[in-house]
Every structure is written in structure tokens, then in C-alpha cells.
Enzyme design. Structure first.
Site, PDB file in Angstrom:
ATOM      1  N   GLU A 152      27.771 -55.105 -65.510  1.00 37.87           N
ATOM      2  CA  GLU A 152      26.913 -56.107 -65.309  1.00 37.87           C
ATOM      3  C   GLU A 152      25.524 -55.648 -64.805  1.00 37.87           C
ATOM      4  OE1 GLU A 152      30.168 -57.307 -63.019  1.00 37.87           O
ATOM      5  OE2 GLU A 152      29.367 -59.375 -63.109  1.00 37.87           O
ATOM      6  N   ARG A 188      20.973 -59.833 -58.673  1.00 38.80           N
ATOM      7  CA  ARG A 188      22.163 -60.543 -59.116  1.00 38.80           C
ATOM      8  C   ARG A 188      22.220 -61.805 -58.335  1.00 38.80           C
ATOM      9  NH1 ARG A 188      28.439 -59.729 -58.424  1.00 38.80           N
ATOM     10  NH2 ARG A 188      29.210 -61.738 -59.630  1.00 38.80           N
ATOM     11  N   ARG A 199      43.058 -66.132 -54.852  1.00 38.86           N
ATOM     12  CA  ARG A 199      42.612 -67.296 -54.934  1.00 38.86           C
ATOM     13  C   ARG A 199      43.684 -68.167 -55.724  1.00 38.86           C
ATOM     14  NH1 ARG A 199      36.469 -65.756 -57.145  1.00 38.86           N
ATOM     15  NH2 ARG A 199      36.414 -64.181 -55.747  1.00 38.86           N
ATOM     16  N   ASN A 232      22.441 -56.286 -55.690  1.00 33.43           N
ATOM     17  CA  ASN A 232      23.407 -57.045 -55.521  1.00 33.43           C
ATOM     18  C   ASN A 232      23.857 -57.209 -54.178  1.00 33.43           C
ATOM     19  OD1 ASN A 232      25.702 -58.775 -55.421  1.00 33.43           O
ATOM     20  ND2 ASN A 232      26.832 -57.356 -57.301  1.00 33.43           N
TER      21      ASN A 232
END
Ligand code: ADP
Length: 398
Positions: free
Chosen positions: A384, A91, A241, A7
Site C-alpha cells: 500500500e 493514508r 470481526r 499512516n
């Protein structure tokens, strides 16, 4: 069979070497500050955490160090030769509309990943650096790419279109893509397994609440709606965010503050959400501590967060036409006991009931709803990497 999962970020490289027979992590590590003169790698293996300062110029040098000095190295080595690794799984954040599942890396696939760089300008170039580094350091190793967006490609058009002129979709591919797909896929399959049911018989809402956060509605084992949009900025307000806003807020601020699109992007991505409202921190642990001291903005930030997540859950019950189970995952979903409780309390009217004793847990796979709860609630730590490794194995076996 051993699979290496990679990743890559713009200045980082995370890896996990996974034994697929037992689905266990043999070793894992993170290279940070790649390209700076203080780069270092942290390795976790055999219940030990080791930090090595080793400045590297780029991802290729970092990967070379990982292979030669760590994985096959004298001191920390776990393999004797490269041939022990069967494949590498990468990923990739954005696969655009081209990828609804994982793919073997070919020149065409690389080109397709490059094409969607405008939609993921920070993430996709970093992932490509990782792929290029592998091609140079381990040229004959089979490689697979697994996309965060792929799981959501099953969304119906009603879910993924924005009410904008249709041209913008056709010409510029402006639509909702959704992210964290690998995580939503893992925890939804896992909850079905725990319940001993076919995933096709369950209506599931998964809440991936980390620094980035998204909600996903899953029916027949497929994503039918999700909260993140064209980019990972959309949906629920997150640690820093903004999530969804009236779009006029953006133009209003740009005009009044006379700021550029880059500056407004920075505000929406890095200075908003729980950080923006509380003024305390982007980490929920700090914001909860401030809440306990009576800090009103911290209280507001947390209340807003919980309300928005609960509203999304209620809203996605329309997409699902019902709901059997809610799953919490990722840093906040797995660890923040009071956030889970706060969200579920907003859903009491639907018959959601939390068992406080069961909920008093961190990072554990557990059902936290009471026997009487009309909707089951689970905490499932996400994984993941294992999904990426499984996809990689399945593709190279073919
Ligand atoms: P990322 O999206 O970067 O993978 P994470 O999933 O690690 O982020 O989530 C980070 C957030 O999770 C932190 O802001 C923090 O609020 C929360 N968190 C992580 N670990 C813990 C913990 N052990 N206890 C409480 N909260 C935690």
C-alpha cells in the site's frame, strides 16, 4: 525524488521513506503507544531492527522526533535536510463519497475528511492528527491524502446501496463504501503486469486477508463490488470481526443481554470471527495449530472462514460475469498456505486447481494454480505504501 508515507493510528505512527527513482524503501519505522509513558519507536533499515524507548505526549512530538532524531539524526539519519523530502503521503481510511482519488491537502480537503468522522470514528481523527502534526513540524512540505475507500467509488449503485429506505442514503449517506482500496488496486495492477495483459482485459477477484479482510471484484481495472460495507466490520468473518450477519442478531442480543450499542460493537469487532468461533485466538497460526490437535471449534472456525471467502468469490463472479484470476494478499493471504488451499478447494467445481508445490510458499509473488486450472490463482504481497507514494508523486508533479 523522495516521498515520506505516513499512516497514523490513534496511538501509533508508521512511516516509510521511499526513493521514487528505484521505488525502494530507504528507511521505515513505527512509533507505538504515543501519549503513554512507555512509547517507543522501532526502526527498520540496512537490514537492522532498532528499538528506541522515547516517551512522547502526542503525534506532533512523535513526528518531531522522527524527523529530527531519526531521519536527520546523527546516528540513524538518512537525509541531511528536510528539502530532500519532496512530499508526504498520508493514508486515510475513509473518504466518504467526496474522494474517488488521492488529493492534495488543502483546508477544504481537511474539512471533508473531518465531515466523514462519524463513518470512521477511530481512524479519521487519527489521520487528521498526523496531518496537523506535519503542518506544525514541517509547515511547507506538500502533502497528499490517499483514501482506502477511493478505489471503490466506481462501484455501481446496484453494488453499493443497501435495501433500506432511500432516505437513509440521501440524509445519512448509509451505503457500502468498501476499504483496503489501495491494496486491491495494487495487487490487481500487479497481477495484470505479471500476466503481461492490460488490466482492462481481465476479470479479477482480489482477496485481502489480514486482520481486517475484504474481497473485491475488479472489471476494466475498476472495483465493481467489495465485501466491506459502511464500515470495515462488514463482509466476510475475519480474525475477530463478525462480518455480515442477519441484522436482527444485533437487536436480539442488545435486547436480551441488555447491552449498549458500544458493547455490541465491541463484541462484533473484537470478540467474533475466527476468535469467537474457535475460542482459541484471533491469529490464524494459533487456530491452525489447535486444528491440528483436533480442536473441533478451531476446525469449525477455519472451515467457516474458507467457505465464506469461497462463497464471496463465487458471488462476485456475477458482478464480473466471469472470472480470470484470483489474487491472495495480506498477512493471511500471503502466508497461510492451508487457508489458500482450503478456499480454492471449495472452488474446485469451477475448475480452480492449486499446485500444492507452488502453493507451499510464504510472502512471495507467485502463481499457485496448475496449468490446467480454469481460473488462475496468484499470491501477491501487497504494498500500500508504494501506491500512496506513487499517488503523492503524481499529484505534486502536476
Ligand atoms: P493487518 O490487517 O493488521 O495488517 P496482517 O495483514 O498483518 O494484519 O494479517 C495478520 C494475520 O496474518 C495474522 O492473524 C496471521 O494469522 C497471519 N500472518 C501474518 N504473518 C504470518 C506468517 N509469517 N505466517 C503465517 N501467518 C501469518
Amino acid at each position: 525524488m523522495k516521498i515520506l508515507v505516513l499512516n497514523c493510528g490513534s496511538s501509533s505512527l508508521k512511516y516509510q521513506l521511499i526513493d521514487m527513482e528505484t521505488e525502494t524503501v530507504i528507511t521505515k519505522g513505527t512509533y507505538e503507544r504515543i501519549g503513554m509513558n512507555n512509547s517507543f519507536i522501532t526502526i527498520k533499515q540496512d537490514e537492522e531492527k532498532i528499538r528506541i524507548e522515547h516517551p512522547v505526549k502526542n503525534h506532533e512530538k512523535a513526528l518531531k522526533f522522527v524527523f529530527e532524531d531519526i531521519l536527520m539524526g546523527e546516528k540513524y539519519g538518512k537525509i541531511n535536510s528536510l528539502s530532500e523530502i519532496d512530499a508526504i503521503g498520508h493514508r486515510i481510511v475513509h473518504g466518504g463519497e467526496k474522494f474517488s482519488k488521492a488529493a492534495i491537502v488543502t483546508d477544504e480537503v481537511i474539512e471533508n475528511i473531518r465531515e466523514v468522522i462519524p463513518l470512521a470514528p477511530l481512524h479519521n481523527p487519527a489521520a487528521l492528527l498526523g496531518i496537523e502534526a506535519c503542518k506544525s513540524v514541517v509547515p511547507n512540505m506538500p502533502m497528499v491524502v490517499v483514501f482506502d475507500t477511493a478505489f471503490h467509488q466506481t462501484m455501481p449503485k446496484e453494488s453499493y446501496m443497501y435495501p433500506l429506505p432511500y432516505d437513509f442514503y440521501e440524509k445519512y449517506k448509509v451505503r457500502k463504501y468498501g476499504f483496503h482500496g489501495t491494496s486491491h488496486r495494487y495487487v490487481s495492477q500487479r497481477v495484470a503486469d505479471i500476466l503481461g495483459k492490460d488490466i482492462k482485459d481481465l476479470k479479477i477477484i482480489t482477496c485481502h486477508l489480514g486482520q481486517g479482510a475484504s474481497i473485491c471484484a475488479i472489471k476494466d481495472g475498476k472495483s465493481v463490488n467489495t465485501s466491506m460495507g459502511l464500515t470495515p466490520l462488514g463482509g466476510i468473518g475475519m480474525c475477530a470481526r463478525s462480518g455480515d450477519l442477519d441484522p436482527s442478531v444485533v437487536t436480539y442480543l442488545m435486547e436480551n443481554l441488555k447491552i449498549s450499542s458500544k458493547e455490541i460493537n465491541d463484541i462484533l469487532n473484537k470478540q467474533s470471527g475466527v476468535l469467537g468461533i474457535s475460542g482459541v485466538s484471533a491469529d490464524f497460526r494459533d487456530v491452525e495449530a489447535a486444528k491440528d490437535e483436533g480442536n473441533e471449534r478451531a476446525i469449525l472456525a477455519i472451515n467457516m472462514h474458507n467457505r465464506i471467502v469461497a462463497e464471496y468469490i463465487a458471488r462476485y463472479m456475477v458482478s464480473l460475469q466471469g472470472l480470470d484470476v484470483i489474487v491472495f494478499t495480506a498477512g493471511i493471504g500471503e502466508n497461510q498456505i492451508r487457508i489458500r488451499k482450503g478456499i480454492c478447494d471449495e472452488l474446485k467445481f469451477l475448475g480452480v486447481e492449486i499446485d500444492d508445490e507452488k502453493n507451499n510458499t510464504r510472502g512471495e509473488e507467485i502463481e499457485i494454480s496448475t496449468q490446467n486450472s480454469k481460473i488462475k490463482v496468484f499470491v501477491i504481497p501487497t504494498d500500500e505504501e508504494i501506491m500512496i507514494a506513487r499517488d503523492t508523486m503524481n499529484l505534486i508533479k502536476k
